[in-house]
Design a protein around this motif. Structure first.
Motif, PDB file in Angstrom:
ATOM      1  N   THR A   9       0.837  -1.205   0.000  1.00  0.00           N
ATOM      2  CA  THR A   9       0.000   0.000   0.000  1.00  0.00           C
ATOM      3  C   THR A   9       0.870   1.251   0.000  1.00  0.00           C
ATOM      4  O   THR A   9       0.594   2.222  -0.716  1.00  0.00           O
ATOM      5  CB  THR A   9      -0.924   0.003   1.229  1.00  0.00           C
ATOM      6  N   LEU A  10       1.946   1.224   0.796  1.00  0.00           N
ATOM      7  CA  LEU A  10       2.838   2.376   0.912  1.00  0.00           C
ATOM      8  C   LEU A  10       3.460   2.752  -0.438  1.00  0.00           C
ATOM      9  O   LEU A  10       3.623   3.933  -0.744  1.00  0.00           O
ATOM     10  CB  LEU A  10       3.947   2.067   1.926  1.00  0.00           C
ATOM     11  N   VAL A  11       3.797   1.747  -1.276  1.00  0.00           N
ATOM     12  CA  VAL A  11       4.431   2.035  -2.574  1.00  0.00           C
ATOM     13  C   VAL A  11       3.407   2.159  -3.705  1.00  0.00           C
ATOM     14  O   VAL A  11       3.765   2.180  -4.879  1.00  0.00           O
ATOM     15  CB  VAL A  11       5.485   0.956  -2.931  1.00  0.00           C
ATOM     16  N   GLY A  12       2.121   2.233  -3.336  1.00  0.00           N
ATOM     17  CA  GLY A  12       1.100   2.524  -4.333  1.00  0.00           C
ATOM     18  C   GLY A  12       0.528   1.326  -5.060  1.00  0.00           C
ATOM     19  O   GLY A  12      -0.013   1.473  -6.159  1.00  0.00           O
ATOM     20  N   LEU A  13       0.607   0.135  -4.458  1.00  0.00           N
ATOM     21  CA  LEU A  13       0.033  -1.064  -5.062  1.00  0.00           C
ATOM     22  C   LEU A  13      -1.087  -1.607  -4.182  1.00  0.00           C
ATOM     23  O   LEU A  13      -1.139  -1.340  -2.972  1.00  0.00           O
ATOM     24  CB  LEU A  13       1.110  -2.147  -5.252  1.00  0.00           C
ATOM     25  N   ASP A  14      -1.978  -2.378  -4.799  1.00  0.00           N
ATOM     26  CA  ASP A  14      -3.058  -3.036  -4.070  1.00  0.00           C
ATOM     27  C   ASP A  14      -2.444  -4.097  -3.147  1.00  0.00           C
ATOM     28  O   ASP A  14      -1.620  -4.898  -3.591  1.00  0.00           O
ATOM     29  CB  ASP A  14      -4.013  -3.706  -5.069  1.00  0.00           C
ATOM     30  N   PRO A  15      -2.794  -4.119  -1.860  1.00  0.00           N
ATOM     31  CA  PRO A  15      -2.220  -5.133  -0.959  1.00  0.00           C
ATOM     32  C   PRO A  15      -2.490  -6.556  -1.415  1.00  0.00           C
ATOM     33  O   PRO A  15      -1.722  -7.471  -1.096  1.00  0.00           O
ATOM     34  CB  PRO A  15      -2.888  -4.833   0.393  1.00  0.00           C
ATOM     35  N   ARG A  16      -3.556  -6.762  -2.219  1.00  0.00           N
ATOM     36  CA  ARG A  16      -3.833  -8.105  -2.744  1.00  0.00           C
ATOM     37  C   ARG A  16      -2.826  -8.531  -3.800  1.00  0.00           C
ATOM     38  O   ARG A  16      -2.776  -9.699  -4.187  1.00  0.00           O
ATOM     39  CB  ARG A  16      -5.241  -8.139  -3.324  1.00  0.00           C
TER      40      ARG A  16
ATOM     41  N   GLN B  38       7.193   8.528 -11.817  1.00  0.00           N
ATOM     42  CA  GLN B  38       6.418   8.003 -10.697  1.00  0.00           C
ATOM     43  C   GLN B  38       7.325   7.375  -9.640  1.00  0.00           C
ATOM     44  O   GLN B  38       7.146   7.599  -8.433  1.00  0.00           O
ATOM     45  CB  GLN B  38       5.408   6.977 -11.205  1.00  0.00           C
ATOM     46  N   VAL B  39       8.300   6.566 -10.083  1.00  0.00           N
ATOM     47  CA  VAL B  39       9.195   5.885  -9.142  1.00  0.00           C
ATOM     48  C   VAL B  39      10.085   6.894  -8.423  1.00  0.00           C
ATOM     49  O   VAL B  39      10.324   6.786  -7.213  1.00  0.00           O
ATOM     50  CB  VAL B  39      10.033   4.813  -9.873  1.00  0.00           C
ATOM     51  N   LEU B  40      10.573   7.904  -9.153  1.00  0.00           N
ATOM     52  CA  LEU B  40      11.400   8.935  -8.518  1.00  0.00           C
ATOM     53  C   LEU B  40      10.599   9.706  -7.467  1.00  0.00           C
ATOM     54  O   LEU B  40      11.097   9.999  -6.369  1.00  0.00           O
ATOM     55  CB  LEU B  40      11.945   9.900  -9.575  1.00  0.00           C
ATOM     56  N   ALA B  41       9.343  10.037  -7.801  1.00  0.00           N
ATOM     57  CA  ALA B  41       8.485  10.735  -6.840  1.00  0.00           C
ATOM     58  C   ALA B  41       8.231   9.873  -5.611  1.00  0.00           C
ATOM     59  O   ALA B  41       8.211  10.368  -4.470  1.00  0.00           O
ATOM     60  CB  ALA B  41       7.175  11.135  -7.508  1.00  0.00           C
ATOM     61  N   LEU B  42       8.046   8.562  -5.830  1.00  0.00           N
ATOM     62  CA  LEU B  42       7.828   7.642  -4.714  1.00  0.00           C
ATOM     63  C   LEU B  42       9.053   7.593  -3.803  1.00  0.00           C
ATOM     64  O   LEU B  42       8.927   7.665  -2.572  1.00  0.00           O
ATOM     65  CB  LEU B  42       7.511   6.247  -5.254  1.00  0.00           C
ATOM     66  N   LEU B  43      10.239   7.481  -4.393  1.00  0.00           N
ATOM     67  CA  LEU B  43      11.462   7.438  -3.588  1.00  0.00           C
ATOM     68  C   LEU B  43      11.621   8.715  -2.766  1.00  0.00           C
ATOM     69  O   LEU B  43      12.021   8.680  -1.596  1.00  0.00           O
ATOM     70  CB  LEU B  43      12.678   7.239  -4.489  1.00  0.00           C
TER      71      LEU B  43
END
Length: 538
Positions: free
Chosen positions: A408-415, A461-466
């Protein structure tokens, strides 16, 4: 405009049942002209590489042409028998592949591989073939020809392997050259050399070039015309000036807006934060020997010193072979240093051994360049993320619950934890790699080229997440990259490496605007598209 050398007319390529869309390419029309370079640009999955494969007659069996035509020299390539393709491919239409180490045969010498093209098409006498081989290698800028001719692919640098691939593609003087992401894995100076080489040879020989890329900087440097693809369709095409400076389609505007570059964002003050990672006097020399050559020594790292505070990102930039990835391995203790010390917080990480080292490893974690290679394909994503905590004594149920929180923290569905790595896109796999690295609550994150294989929008997106995770978790990040544009977006300071040494280390804005060392100046000058500033206010 001159008559087109090759035309693609309303081409539709069907994907197999169960795919995420019906067609890999839909109603595609393009034209290639003599002495021009057409760049096809788009995100991963846009259909650009499938388009190149169709032109080369190399479509996977699962992808079928269901409409349209590809006309070349009076023939429809989609209906060409295999025997005719054997005479055409390489001789009239040739290809440069993205990864030369995969495309070149690892057990055949470079000279023999290039001369195979002459032999397969019955061209020239043995003496003429050797003369032609040397002329080709000289044309692509190779030096020390006898050594290159006798070398196997693994004995050459990335730039030399790509030059060998270009020589092979040019061997029979084709009228069309297809280049599929030929510079993606190269550092900026080698990339600039290869782009200049392709442009020079194309002009000299009057070829038409179909150049596939996701990098708008490369487009700005090399293209005459540009076609932008989204989900199998061309949404915009025109001259390089029109598309880059006056984009019309919203998708093109989004891609251009995602291109790293421009003014580095303001950075938080970290001077009062504790030092999370410090290297002092690091040195590493690799020694090699085999049956056929004398012993060799390569000083990969020489007396390197730096520190990173909590909440800070230090960029490590330089060409391939500069030693930056070796630094990452030394910090991670994946390789032991010959000299020097790495401290993680108050711990002398270099001296830790046995159980103490095993326990200390949770404080420093790594995000790898290729998430598909670094994720176990036989384990579900939840297992991959939970494995680290479980190995350090965290109860299984708690570790799996934490894995869902991290997804969830990295923007994915926990499932998503129930699925396997191959069921995700490249950007999603990199997010999984980041979640795995965070599972042990590290203080230091080593990111080794974490976005180099991603297209610009996913990269953003990945850079913003980091950046978000660094601020939220107060991580110290060592960000290894060959791309100064990327470093500018996420790094508080940048250290420039050359031949194993740090030649300059300064705050990002200072280094980019007022580089002091000649090598830093050369790196900045080699950035693709630097001479054509692309719009950032779209």
């Amino acid at each position: 405009m001159a008559e087109a050398v090759l035309t693609i007319e309303r081409l539709t390529l069907a994907l197999p049942a169960g795919a995420d869309r019906a067609s890999a390419v839909e109603d595609l029309s393009l034209a290639l002209y003599r002495r021009q370079i057409l760049c096809v640009v788009g995100e991963s999955g846009s259909g650009k590489s499938v388009c190149a494969a169709a032109v080369m007659g190399l479509l996977p069996k699962a992808i079928r042409p269901v409409a349209g035509a590809i006309h070349f020299e009076g023939r429809d390539l989609l209906n060409l028998p295999a025997v005719e393709w054997r005479t055409l491919r390489g001789r009239r239409i040739a290809m440069i592949f993205q990864e030369p180490m995969t495309a070149l045969n690892p057990v055949i010498r470079i000279g023999d591989q290039i001369m195979e093209a002459f032999e397969a098409h019955g061209q020239f006498t043995p003496t003429e073939r050797h003369a032609r081989l040397r002329a080709l290698l000289e044309e692509v800028g190779m030096r020390d020809l006898e050594r290159i001719i006798r070398s196997y692919p693994h004995q050459l640098s990335g730039g030399q392997r790509q030059r060998a691939m270009i020589a092979m593609a040019l061997a029979l003087e084709p009228s069309i050259l297809v280049a599929d992401e030929p510079t993606t894995a190269l550092d900026v100076t080698t990339q600039a050399q290869i782009l200049r080489l392709i442009r020079d040879i194309q002009q000299r020989r009057g070829m038409a070039v179909l150049f596939i890329t996701h990098d708008f900087g490369v487009v700005a440097d090399i293209a005459d015309r540009v076609a932008v693809m989204e989900k199998g369709r061309v949404v915009e095409q025109g001259s390089v000036a029109d598309v880059l400076e006056r984009p019309q389609h919203p998708y093109t505007r989004r891609l251009l807006a995602a291109v790293p570059g421009g003014t580095p964002p303001a950075r938080a003050e970290v001077e009062d934060e504790p030092i999370a990672c410090a290297a002092n006097g690091l040195a590493k020399t690799y020694r090699g020997n085999d049956w056929f050559s004398s012993p060799t020594e390569v000083a990969a790292v020489k007396n390197v010193t730096f520190e990173i505070r909590r909440g800070e990102t230090l960029g490590l930039v330089g060409e391939s072979g500069s030693g930056k990835s070796t630094i990452g391995r030394l910090v991670m203790r994946l390789t032991d240093a010959d000299a020097g010390v790495v401290r993680i917080g108050e711990l002398d990480f270099s001296e830790a051994r046995g159980a103490r080292l095993r326990d200390a490893r949770k404080h420093v974690q790594m995000v790898f360049q290729d998430p598909f290679a670094s994720l176990n394909p036989r384990r579900r994503v939840g297992q991959i993320i939970a494995d680290g905590p479980i190995a350090h004594g965290v109860p299984k149920a708690q570790a799996y619950a934490r894995a869902e929180e991290l997804l969830t923290l990295v923007g994915l569905d926990p499932r998503a934890g129930r699925r396997f790595p191959h069921e995700f896109s490249g950007g999603q796999r990199q997010r999984i790699g980041i979640a795995r690295a965070l599972a042990l609550d590290p203080e230091v994150l080593v990111a080794d080229e974490p976005v180099s294989a991603l297209d610009v929008s996913v990269q953003a997106q990945v850079l913003a997440l980091l950046e978000t995770l660094k601020a939220r978790l107060r991580l110290a990040v060592l960000f290894i990259t060959h791309d100064l544009n990327v470093a500018a977006q996420v790094c508080d300071r940048i250290a420039v490496m050359r031949l194993g040494e740090i030649v300059e280390i300064r705050p990002t804005a200072d280094l980019l605007n007022r580089p002091e060392h000649p090598y830093t100046q050369a790196l900045l000058a080699a950035i693709p598209g630097r001479q054509r500033r692309m719009p950032k206010s779209l």
